[in-house]
Design an enzyme around this catalytic site. Structure first.
Site, short mmCIF file in Angstrom:
data_model
loop_
_atom_site.label_atom_id
_atom_site.label_comp_id
_atom_site.label_asym_id
_atom_site.label_seq_id
_atom_site.Cartn_x
_atom_site.Cartn_y
_atom_site.Cartn_z
N ASP A 119 0.83 -1.22 0.00
CA ASP A 119 0.00 0.00 0.00
C ASP A 119 0.86 1.26 0.00
O ASP A 119 0.63 2.19 0.80
CB ASP A 119 -0.94 0.01 1.21
N ASN A 157 -17.00 -6.47 0.18
CA ASN A 157 -16.19 -5.86 1.23
C ASN A 157 -16.20 -4.35 1.21
O ASN A 157 -16.24 -3.71 2.25
CB ASN A 157 -14.74 -6.35 1.11
N GLU A 203 -11.13 -0.66 -3.66
CA GLU A 203 -10.39 -0.06 -2.56
C GLU A 203 -9.16 0.67 -3.09
O GLU A 203 -8.89 0.68 -4.30
CB GLU A 203 -9.96 -1.14 -1.56
N HIS A 249 -2.98 -1.06 -5.35
CA HIS A 249 -2.95 -0.08 -4.25
C HIS A 249 -1.84 0.95 -4.47
O HIS A 249 -0.84 1.00 -3.76
CB HIS A 249 -2.79 -0.75 -2.90
N ARG A 287 4.84 -8.14 -0.28
CA ARG A 287 4.32 -7.18 -1.23
C ARG A 287 5.30 -6.00 -1.23
O ARG A 287 5.50 -5.35 -0.21
CB ARG A 287 2.91 -6.73 -0.84
#
Length: 323
Positions: A17, A161, A198, A262, A296
């Protein structure tokens, strides 16, 4: 003479992120989710490739042992809001799952000093969207002298979600309008594993406002979509936003790049090239829940633009040439 340089991906390992801000002081400020999900780190460097080795790095906030911000600190973003720094992040009180999601809510941290690595951060403020459900991944942008808050939240009725919402702001931690939904998971590439929209991020170019976002499960199925609106349109009207029907950025197995998403947007130091910072893994054989896999990594990608003024994302690369 044209100066070129090549950036090797990843630029920072084990940071999901990722969010990068190129500030007026000439520094790139970087923050991201740490694998332990227990704190917020900020680092800075003069160049993107120096972010991995810089010694200018600070933990600016650590979660408490108890309370509503005591677990799963996700997706911090640091922005300069008119005259002060703000970090937006999501946190949960515990790992109880309700309606298929952790119980995250959104929070803000303010620093009024010039250097956010050494400055004083004020107490955490919860940011109330007016909807008491799972929410996360807030970002902000300013347009026509108005600040907007953009985030992901579980709709009380729609399965899945999270959807994407927008609202105006009266200050850096207070919303001044009702939440307006502008996107929900609906295409097949948005509902693989989980029904998710998201991680929104904004870039303004060519008379338009573009919102990238991420969709589906956080493994190799994770990918990015795109919303767009004319910059003269009423941004709180859902009809102003057009949604691409196909993903704009996704896994490239032959390059061992999986689940890119993200992202945040920045530029080269001189502003001549638009860049995207995103995370991805280099393998798919994840053991257990992908949420707890630390690998990640933060990567960089160069955007180009088509004749209609829309961003061309192309494919993620193992190295990126600039200049």
């Amino acid at each position: 003479m044209v100066t070129t340089m090549t950036l090797q991906n990843p630029i920072v390992e084990c940071r999901a992120d990722p969010h990068v801000t190129l500030h007026t002081d000439g520094y790139y400020y970087f923050t991201a989710s740490v694998p332990e999900y227990d704190r917020i780190e900020v680092r800075r460097a003069r160049t993107l490739d120096a972010l991995s080795s810089t010694d200018e790095i600070a933990t600016v906030w650590t979660k408490p042992d108890h309370g509503k911000t005591s677990d799963l600190i996700w997706a911090p973003e640091m922005h300069y809001f008119d005259d002060h720094w703000v970090i937006y992040f999501a946190a949960a009180p515990n790992r109880e799952i309700k309606d298929g999601a952790f119980q995250h809510r959104m929070y803000g941290l303010v620093c009024r000093d010039d250097n956010p690595l050494t400055g004083t951060w004020e107490p955490v403020v919860q940011i109330d969207s007016g909807i008491d459900t799972f929410c996360l991944d807030a970002t902000v942008f300013k347009h026509q002298d108005q600040w907007y808050y953009l985030w992901a939240q579980k709709d009380p009725v729609i399965p899945g979600n999270s959807c994407l919402y927008i609202a105006t702001m009266s200050d850096s931690t207070t919303l001044s309008s009702d939440a307006v939904m502008i996107s929900k998971p609906e295409f097949d590439w948005e509902i693989r594993g989980f029904l998710v929209n998201e991680g929104p991020s904004v870039i303004k170019r060519n008379g338009k406002i573009f919102i990238s976002y991420s969709a589906s499960a956080t493994d190799e199925r994770y990918c990015m979509g795109l919303l767009s609106a004319d910059d003269s349109a009423p941004l709180l009207d859902p009809m102003s936003w057009q949604k691409a029907t196909s993903p704009v950025f996704q896994s490239v197995p032959e390059k061992s790049i999986f689940g890119p998403g993200h992202n945040s947007f920045t530029t080269t130091p001189d502003g001549s090239e638009d860049l995207m910072i995103y995370h991805a893994r280099n393998y798919t054989n994840i053991e257990g829940d992908p949420l707890w896999d630390p690998n990640r990594h933060a990567c960089v990608h160069r955007l180009s633009w088509d004749e209609n003024g829309f961003p061309v994302f192309g494919e993620p690369q193992t190295q990126v040439a600039l200049g």
